[in-house]
Design an enzyme around this catalytic site. Structure first.
Site, short mmCIF file in Angstrom:
data_model
loop_
_atom_site.label_atom_id
_atom_site.label_comp_id
_atom_site.label_asym_id
_atom_site.label_seq_id
_atom_site.Cartn_x
_atom_site.Cartn_y
_atom_site.Cartn_z
N LYS A 193 -11.88 -0.40 16.97
CA LYS A 193 -10.82 -0.02 17.91
C LYS A 193 -11.16 -0.47 19.32
O LYS A 193 -10.28 -0.87 20.09
CB LYS A 193 -10.62 1.50 17.84
CG LYS A 193 -10.03 1.93 16.49
CD LYS A 193 -10.17 3.42 16.28
CE LYS A 193 -9.53 3.87 14.97
NZ LYS A 193 -9.85 5.27 14.63
N GLY A 214 0.83 -1.20 0.00
CA GLY A 214 0.00 0.00 0.00
C GLY A 214 0.86 1.24 0.00
O GLY A 214 1.87 1.30 0.71
N CYS A 215 0.48 2.21 -0.83
CA CYS A 215 1.27 3.45 -0.87
C CYS A 215 0.34 4.65 -1.03
O CYS A 215 0.53 5.50 -1.90
CB CYS A 215 2.31 3.39 -1.98
SG CYS A 215 3.62 4.60 -1.79
N GLY A 275 -4.03 6.32 16.15
CA GLY A 275 -2.94 6.82 15.32
C GLY A 275 -1.59 6.89 16.00
O GLY A 275 -1.01 5.87 16.36
N GLY A 290 -12.48 18.27 5.13
CA GLY A 290 -11.69 17.06 4.93
C GLY A 290 -11.62 16.16 6.15
O GLY A 290 -10.86 15.20 6.17
N ILE A 334 -0.70 7.94 18.89
CA ILE A 334 -0.58 7.86 20.35
C ILE A 334 -0.01 6.51 20.75
O ILE A 334 -0.58 5.47 20.43
CB ILE A 334 -1.94 8.05 21.04
CG1 ILE A 334 -2.66 9.29 20.51
CG2 ILE A 334 -1.76 8.14 22.55
CD1 ILE A 334 -4.05 9.47 21.06
#
Lengths: 441, 441
Positions: A207, A11-12, A136, A189, A138
């Site tokens: 999560k 993945g990029c 993310g 966004g 943290i």
């Protein structure tokens, strides 16, 4: 110098590009911290020819054959930032079984079927790291699974979805309704074109499953998580919360319960709830994430930071890459999945919650008695009652009154049944707001 | 079952007793997490016969011979919760050289002479863990040295001393002066009979050295840390901060600096400073600790929790014990000290800071020009100036005025020289408050 540790990147997109950039910019530091240079062995993408701007990487490294890349002998570590269940699961199982350590940000896969990945890791003697999958940048999963493993975690309460936190923060700040705040989030966004995964709580539920598994040493999947999104939170709810000195957040909550016989279980849920403004989670605004942990000995802890975005997520991915690269050089691997406690996961009806309920009622004698009777019959204890004119406006309409009731904790099913019974009372004109309350004294 | 991992405990005061209690209460969980039971091999204390209440431990385990205990063949891990430089240093060096892993909460020793311990650990091939030495229960050092090692930390700003945070919070809440707030803290048990180590910033400076070493991969000792305590913070300072929308905290700050030629260095300091109420550290009240980390890719992170107390500190100690026990069973040891960056530590005069300065000045033409001239001559740029009647009261005294000036960042030496020059101006009646400002936009 030691021979390089070689990474296959699957993945990029936003995160993948930032992984490539950080690997390039920090290469000297990373090599010093690992004890060997890190190299990219290949990057699997859907289209090799796509314009990737000034990405500092040899174009010859791109391939459309992820499985071929994973199987190459010169690949030591596989980093997956594609997301989704398949084909990611197949790739990662292949890598792990072959003894190649995996670093992934794939929360959906871990929450849906983490067991398959953990089993494959154990089979292949490989590391499986996934710090980037929750909150993310943290550093959260490693503290949960390592720093706190001498303690006993009783409860984890998190704001783990930036989109919904942005929307709720905007509703709180401006008094806007959900639709208007979602529109703003989309323009800026913070929300995707199809915001379902965020606003319906699917992302937070995945999560929650990952956090609960680590906190309670028990396998918890997304299917075990009770999930409610924020689409039904109204401007009136937000105003009610403010009047109570609270704010509304979409919380993921994983709690350990002990029944009177001493048997332990866990409940895991995602729903909007009122929390007092004095609670450390209340001031977590915009698209930030935070996770509040209550442990037996450590007491209250909170972890705060950016929950999404290319660079923050890439930071977490690279932290994991350094760890597995070091393990590889030392010829060891990390402690595998810890699921020894194997606690039962209780359904939402048995979770202990508190409700805040606003009612428009007829303003005549006997009303409070009738309403209180409904609570008593469901064995729900009332903490506070406030009565005022209907609609919260100045007194004088005469016929209607507003009752605002906050309960003590009770099984969620009893609270839900209480609300249903209240709706059926002749003297209740309408139930104007029902919200759970968390983080109270 | 695997044979037990055996722990020698040095010290059995508040933290040591809680380590014993937690080991006892959680023994089944700890054994499951480690893969082997944990046992106490012995406890070194000053007086064996002391009444230890209902501590769940065999009295025969107590000894007054720490070195003898450390050297015993059946001791795998040494836990030190005595504190102080000697004799702790001698004990830990002995243990580490003999290949016994060490878990310690000894911030003073680590900050004074961590190098000796790290060298002994490397020599003996043993682990040296010290999560409990900074910010008690908060999982902080492991995230810094592991989770964020794929990133680049630029700045660490912490509230790492609970006593001073309690005192400053009380001054902020009640308007009390330092002496009065200290008295309250002492009565409530938040300050020791001799509060010097806390209020003069020695405790925070030791923690700052440890944090800076980990964040910047550079050896930093307590002697490298610029240190100012809170004894000179006045009620007037607190009021000045409030008027600016700020609060005063004792901060430890470790910052990476890059000079115009691209050469990097670090500055490490402890001093009271104003921070805006909107900063996440501003709401850290009472005796809580929090550490705010700014990293290149991860952005802003914050770690919050209890910084002291028996149980929270014991939680951190046990988390480390589990980690080193696992390493031992796996036959590996953790990554050793990382000091490869070896950055220069700059003196305080070169640190970039901002000042908030309140002056009582003569109220006549030319005063602002004279004052502004002093700043200009020291190349200090002024961000804001507010002029009002002296003493902050209603206008009308006629002769005096108050000037409140906030600067942009400048080398601390230039700011200090500016303040000295202001004191020498004939038109300046007095410099009523000088505070650094941190956490600004």
């Amino acid at each position: 110098m030691t021979s390089p540790v070689r990474v296959a990147l699957l993945g990029c997109g936003t995160v993948g590009s930032d992984v490539v950039r950080l690997l390039h910019e920090q290469s000297a530091d990373l090599a010093a911290r690992i004890g060997a240079p890190l190299e990219i062995a290949g990057i699997a993408v859907r289209r090799v020819g796509r314009d990737r701007g000034d990405l500092p990487v040899d174009p010859a490294l791109f391939t459309t054959d992820p499985l071929g890349l994973i199987k190459r002998d010169d690949v030591d570590i596989v980093v997956e930032v594609v997301g989704g269940i398949e084909p990611a699961r197949g790739w990662l199982v292949e890598a792990l079984r072959a003894g190649k350590s995996v670093v992934t940000a794939n929360k959906a896969l871990l929450a849906e079927d983490g067991a398959t990945l953990h089993d494959a890791a154990a089979e292949g003697g490989a590391d499986l790291y996934y710090e980037a999958s929750v909150a993310g940048a943290i550093p959260l999963l490693r503290p949960l699974r390592e720093s706190l493993h001498g303690d006993r975690i009783n409860r984890v309460t998190g704001i783990v979805n930036g989109t919904t936190n942005f929307i709720l923060s905007a509703m709180d700040a401006t008094g806007a309704g959900f639709a208007e705040a979602l529109e703003e989030a989309t323009e800026l966004g913070y929300a995707e074109a199809d915001p379902t995964a965020d606003v319906e709580g699917f992302d937070a539920a995945a999560k929650a499953a990952i956090l609960a598994s680590l906190a309670f040493h028990t396998r918890v999947t997304a299917a075990d998580v009770h999930r409610e999104g924020i689409t039904e939170v109204t401007a009136a709810d937000v105003a009610s919360a403010k009047a109570m000195g609270c704010t509304i957040k979409l919380l993921c909550i994983a709690a350990r319960n002990t029944d009177p016989a001493g048997r332990e279980s866990v409940s895991v849920r995602v729903h909007p709830a009122m929390i007092p403004l004095t609670h450390p989670l209340a001031s977590v605004g915009d698209a930030f994430n935070a996770v509040f942990v209550e442990a037996e000995a450590a007491g209250q802890l909170m972890f705060y930071g950016r929950g999404a975005g290319g660079a923050p997520t890439a930071s977490a991915v690279l932290g994991d890459v350094v760890a597995v690269a070091r393990n590889r050089l030392a010829g060891v691997h990390a402690a595998s999945e810890s699921a020894y406690a194997d606690l039962a996961v209780r359904p939402m009806g048995e979770a202990l919650t508190r409700y805040h309920i606003s009612l428009d009622v007829a303003d005549r004698p006997g009303v409070l008695e009738a309403v209180a009777g409904v609570f008593a019959r469901h064995e729900v204890s009332i903490a506070t009652v406030r009565q005022g004119p209907a609609g919260g406006g100045p007194a004088g309409r005469g016929e209607d009154a507003e009752l605002v009731i906050v309960t003590h904790v009770a099984p969620d099913a009893a609270l839900a049944a209480t609300v249903r019974a209240l709706r059926g009372l002749e003297i209740v004109r309408s139930v104007t707001s029902v919200l759970r309350v968390e983080g109270g004294a």
